[in-house]
Design an enzyme around this catalytic site. Structure first.
Site, PDB file in Angstrom:
ATOM      1  N   HIS A 196       0.839  -0.966   0.146  1.00 40.64           N
ATOM      2  CA  HIS A 196       0.259   0.380   0.167  1.00 40.64           C
ATOM      3  C   HIS A 196       1.063   1.240  -0.048  1.00 40.64           C
ATOM      4  O   HIS A 196       0.777   1.940  -0.477  1.00 40.64           O
ATOM      5  CB  HIS A 196      -1.306  -0.083   1.684  1.00 40.64           C
ATOM      6  CG  HIS A 196      -1.714  -0.885   0.848  1.00 40.64           C
ATOM      7  ND1 HIS A 196      -2.661  -1.472   1.820  1.00 40.64           N
ATOM      8  CD2 HIS A 196      -2.450  -1.335   0.376  1.00 40.64           C
ATOM      9  CE1 HIS A 196      -3.690  -2.040   1.550  1.00 40.64           C
ATOM     10  NE2 HIS A 196      -4.434  -1.888   0.621  1.00 40.64           N
ATOM     11  N   GLU A 254      -1.970  -9.068 -34.952  1.00 40.38           N
ATOM     12  CA  GLU A 254      -1.068  -9.968 -33.423  1.00 40.38           C
ATOM     13  C   GLU A 254      -1.032 -11.000 -33.545  1.00 40.38           C
ATOM     14  O   GLU A 254      -0.015 -11.472 -33.189  1.00 40.38           O
ATOM     15  CB  GLU A 254      -1.949  -9.808 -33.031  1.00 40.38           C
ATOM     16  CG  GLU A 254      -2.940  -8.794 -32.148  1.00 40.38           C
ATOM     17  CD  GLU A 254      -4.121  -8.884 -31.791  1.00 40.38           C
ATOM     18  OE1 GLU A 254      -4.222  -9.000 -30.292  1.00 40.38           O
ATOM     19  OE2 GLU A 254      -5.772  -8.964 -31.893  1.00 40.38           O
ATOM     20  N   ASP A 287       0.844  -7.965 -28.234  1.00 40.40           N
ATOM     21  CA  ASP A 287       1.203 -10.057 -28.560  1.00 40.40           C
ATOM     22  C   ASP A 287       1.399 -10.419 -29.874  1.00 40.40           C
ATOM     23  O   ASP A 287       2.607 -11.483 -29.957  1.00 40.40           O
ATOM     24  CB  ASP A 287      -0.396  -9.865 -29.318  1.00 40.40           C
ATOM     25  CG  ASP A 287      -1.553 -10.763 -27.691  1.00 40.40           C
ATOM     26  OD1 ASP A 287      -1.368 -11.623 -26.469  1.00 40.40           O
ATOM     27  OD2 ASP A 287      -2.632 -10.122 -28.267  1.00 40.40           O
ATOM     28  N   CYS A 326      -1.208  -0.256 -31.369  1.00 43.01           N
ATOM     29  CA  CYS A 326      -2.572   0.000 -30.233  1.00 43.01           C
ATOM     30  C   CYS A 326      -2.060  -0.219 -29.188  1.00 43.01           C
ATOM     31  O   CYS A 326      -1.557  -0.580 -27.831  1.00 43.01           O
ATOM     32  CB  CYS A 326      -3.604  -0.279 -30.512  1.00 43.01           C
ATOM     33  SG  CYS A 326      -3.842  -1.578 -31.186  1.00 43.01           S
TER      34      CYS A 326
END
Length: 866
Positions: free
Chosen positions: A482, A721, A745, A792
């Site tokens: 945290h 991909e 990918d 992308c």
């Protein structure tokens, strides 16, 4: 549905009260059923009992009797005592889908067992990786035999402690009584449940069957089970696609068969074919990452190495922080006085934390919220109460309680529960200081402080003066703690897991903290300080300039237009993208919008969200919605994707849509509705993981059919991909409006390297020459038909790669929201001719290292020119 007037038999008898002690079958922490993250168990549809968060791995018999059930998947067993009481032990949540992997049964079904005998062994590491939870439910499934159930609390030791105390209402001398009415049999029902009628659907069926007075049986082949018994239904060991029948005898037999048949046809609360969502394996330990980093970076004697926790560079002076020892009296006033004292302190601390939460950002609010909830934890209350009843003081009782609770959590196998131990200690010390009259230690930080400590608690971190704190270094913790999350949200460079020699540094010593590398540099010389200061100043100026110029359209230095759009996964992301001046949305990961659901999104759900996101996009700008892109490696909770040995080569991307055509059609209609209702955004659809022209044509056929129902025009694109798509780029481009290269990918498929592999991930580099040549081939194929090409993947967000991609002919860069301004600025430093020359040179390189060296040299030269 067929019927016959046949009498059925039921049991009747005279009650007699007896008791049965249920031995703990596992060691661990007792968890109330209502806290189990499964509505069927939490709602006590299976029966009453408790759960155990186990610390042992061998399931013991809770009493002497018969092993009455052993599920084919070995994840659930039942033991029936001689008095008829049956207890189900269900190891983990959604473990049925493991189909026996990780379980070793030690006793055969039907065998007699003795109290405490080992029945089943399981592999906790495999279950932790593949199942949703290790929580093991211990349930009494014969409620009619139990008059009262008392559950133990706290922790138990397997075979040594009582888990449940049962006061039984037994049936003595049972007699057979004829049940009047007809017998009704349903038509065969084909089971839609991916794992058959396991605990969850079996409980739903049994709970519904109990609403009828008829005797009801579930028939599977030659076997039949009492439909009111969860364990009996599970014991049929049914599988998806098998046929079952409902047989009911009694006055309401027809109603029972009609209701239960429909329930079974609909999956008994599970969507047809639904498979539980697996939990992803834990990431490699940060210590391992730190060790690897030490080897690669070869730190000098003046570099104290830890692990990166929050990025950034800082120059500052050491301030050591040590937690203050709190001395508490063991004896206090009366138990009631001390009880009130503790309650009052809890209210005060809760108010303090609430104030911190109100003034913090979203990350701080979430973390402080966890601590507030800990104050309401009944286990802590009960532990403290035990000491108060012995006449101990409130501070002493509270100290014993929170330390015991934290120690217990630290010993658990569940890493998420172990992580909460630090929160327990944090809130525990805060309340203890108040009870003991010790003033809360306020850190008065001098300017340019680099705080060094063994550990800094979340509440301490949230209270620090961020205008004076420039860096944080701890010997404990990790990048997932945290405190690390808070440091990143506050923009403070941080190192965790540091060499313990940092604790010996003197207050006021000047140091340089590198949050990128996870290094604290001591005794910096003038040259290093000058270099670090220049870098910090340069980073700050560059950031300010990038933000100031982000509103302009992205262009190269000589005016060549390149569209910089954003990758988003939520409505909030889309809003941030607009604020960051992205020129539209180049990738909406539609699966992210519904990843927290347990049921599939409806067409209306999707249309509403797509429309909302379209509203954040300026008129004429694109909103590219990628259809569902999931697979066995990243399944949503609501979709029954099979576990596959190699999910990257299995049911993934567009193949999933073809496997669930109704879901695909609903999504396409929702996209078309958003396009039809858009006030100006150009809504477009993109198909993921397309490997062939046949797949593209099949997807377009679905779209055309739905356009006949929802008339709307949308541009269509495909993700590139996989290598086959690259080699067929020209053919694919001929049939779509655009191609979008998913470099993440594509890289792993070209290089045959899992980008999540702990040892190979760093080698799965999108700048590998083979990947660059794949991008070049894709662009060439698209340009034959004058179609635009986007990137992308992660490569588009890397400033180093931006001129290279533009030089290769990429028209659009779809980037992470924080990278929008940086990518636009990187473009503005290059001319198109320079980009093309860089790309040509990069394609001639033979190694990734050579490509990176080339890009770094050229980036430095252009930065100097700018």
């Amino acid at each position: 549905m067929t019927s016959a007037n046949e009498p059925a038999l039921a049991r009747a008898g005279t009650p007699a009260v007896r008791k049965l002690e249920v031995l703990a079958p596992l060691s661990g922490v007792i968890v109330p059923l209502e806290s189990v993250p499964d509505p069927v168990f939490a709602g006590r549809l299976v029966g009453d009992g408790v759960a155990i968060d186990p610390t042992s791995t061998e399931v013991l018999a809770p009493f002497a009797g018969v092993l009455s059930q052993l599920h084919d998947s070995h994840h659930a067993i039942a033991v029936t005592a001689d008095n008829g009481v049956e207890v189900l032990i269900h190891v983990g949540l959604d473990t049925v889908s493991l189909r026996g992997r990780g379980f070793i049964p030690l006793v055969a079904r039907g065998a007699r067992v003795t109290r405490g005998q080992a029945l089943l062994r399981f592999d906790p590491e495999l279950l932790a990786r593949q199942a949703r939870s290790l929580l093991t439910e211990v349930i009494v499934t014969t409620p009619g035999k139990v008059a009262r159930l008392t559950a133990s609390k706290g922790t138990v030791n397997a075979g040594a402690n009582t888990l449940l105390s049962l006061e039984l209402t037994a049936v003595a001398a049972p007699v057979l009584v004829a049940v009047p009415g007809e017998t009704v049999t349903s038509e065969p029902i084909r089971l839609p449940n991916a794992e058959g009628l396991h605990a969850r659907p079996a409980a739903v069926l049994a709970n519904e069957a109990r609403k009828f007075t008829s005797e009801i049986r579930l028939v599977h082949g030659d076997d039949a089970a009492n439909a009111r018994s969860v364990v009996a239904v599970m014991g049929l060991s049914t599988r998806q696609g098998q046929l079952v029948r409902i047989v009911a005898t009694g006055e309401d037999a027809r109603a029972a068969v009609a209701t239960l048949s429909k329930l079974v046809q609909d999956g008994c609360g599970e969507k047809p074919g639904e498979l539980p969502r697996p939990v992803s394996p834990q990431a490699p330990l940060r210590a391992q990452a730190a060790q690897a980093q030490q080897k690669t970076n070869a730190p000098s004697a003046d570099e104290l190495v830890g692990a990166p926790a929050s990025p950034g560079l800082a120059i500052g002076r050491v301030m050591q922080h040590r937690g203050r020892a709190i001395v508490v009296p063991e004896v206090g006033g009366t138990p009631e006085q001390e009880r009130q004292r503790l309650a009052s302190a809890m209210k005060t601390v809760s108010a303090q934390l609430e104030a911190l939460r109100r003034h913090g950002d979203a990350f701080q609010a979430q973390i402080i919220g966890v601590q507030i909830s800990l104050l309401e934890d009944p286990d802590l209350d009960e532990l403290a109460e035990q000491w108060l009843e012995q006449g101990k003081s409130a501070p002493f009782a509270w100290q014993q309680a929170f330390q015991a609770h934290a120690s217990r959590l630290e010993k658990l196998e569940n890493p998420l529960l172990r992580e909460r131990a630090s929160d327990v200690r944090d809130v525990g010390r805060r309340l203890l200081g108040l009870l003991a009259g010790t003033r809360e230690l306020t850190l008065d930080l001098p300017p340019q402080t680099i705080l060094i400590a063994e550990e800094v608690t979340p509440s301490e971190m949230a209270a620090l003066d961020r205008t004076r704190l420039v860096g944080l270094c701890t010997t404990a913790g990790s990048s997932t703690s945290h405190v690390a999350i808070l440091a990143r949200s506050m923009g403070i460079p941080a190192v965790s897991g540091a060499d313990e020699r940092v604790l010996s540094l003197a207050n006021g010593d000047q140091v340089v903290l590198d949050g990128h590398r996870g290094v604290l540099r001591v005794r910096p010389d003038a040259a290093l300080l000058e270099k670090a200061a220049a870098q910090i100043k340069s980073d700050a100026l560059r950031y300010q300039h990038e933000q100031a110029t982000a509103a302009a359209d992205a262009r190269t230095r000589d005016g060549h237009r390149v569209h910089v759009v954003a990758n988003v996964g939520t409505v909030e992301d889309a809003q941030k993208a607009a604020a960051a001046r992205a020129e539209g949305i180049g990738l909406l990961r539609s699966e992210f919008l519904f990843q927290d659901r347990t049921t599939p999104p409806t067409e209306d759900d999707q249309a509403l969200l797509y429309g909302t996101i379209a509203g954040t996009v300026a008129p004429g700008r694109p909103l590219v919605i990628r259809t569902l892109d999931v697979g066995g490696d990243k399944p949503p909770a609501w979709l029954p994707l099979p576990r596959e040995q190699n999910p990257f080569l299995g049911l993934r991307g567009i193949r999933v849509s073809f496997a669930w055509p109704d879901l695909f059609r609903e999504q396409l209609r929702a996209i078309l509705r958003a396009a039809k209702g858009s006030a100006g955004a150009s809504v477009q659809v993109m198909f993921p993981m397309v490997a062939s022209v046949e797949e593209l044509r099949a997807a377009r056929s679905f779209l055309a059919e739905e356009q006949a129902r929802v008339p709307a025009t949308v541009e269509v694109g495909v993700m590139i991909e996989v290598p086959s798509a690259v080699l067929m780029a020209a053919e694919l481009a001929r049939e779509v409006d655009f191609l979008s290269i998913g470099t993440n990918d594509l890289t792993q498929y070209v290089l045959a390297m899992d980008r999540g592999h702990p040892k190979l991930a760093r080698l799965a580099d999108g700048l590998h020459p083979a990947v660059l040549r794949m991008i070049d081939l894709t662009v060439q194929g698209a340009k034959k038909h004058k179609k635009r090409v986007a990137v992308c993947g992660g490569l588009a967000s890397a400033p180093l790669a931006v001129p290279l991609l533009v030089g290769l002919g990429v028209d659009e860069l779809s980037v992470s929201v924080p990278a929008v301004a940086t990518v636009k600025a990187a473009l503005a430093r290059w001319t198109l001719d320079d980009c093309r020359a860089l790309a040509a040179e990069a394609l001639r390189q033979e190694t990734t290292a050579e490509v990176r060296a080339l890009l770094a040299d050229q980036a430095e030269a252009h930065a100097a020119e700018g």
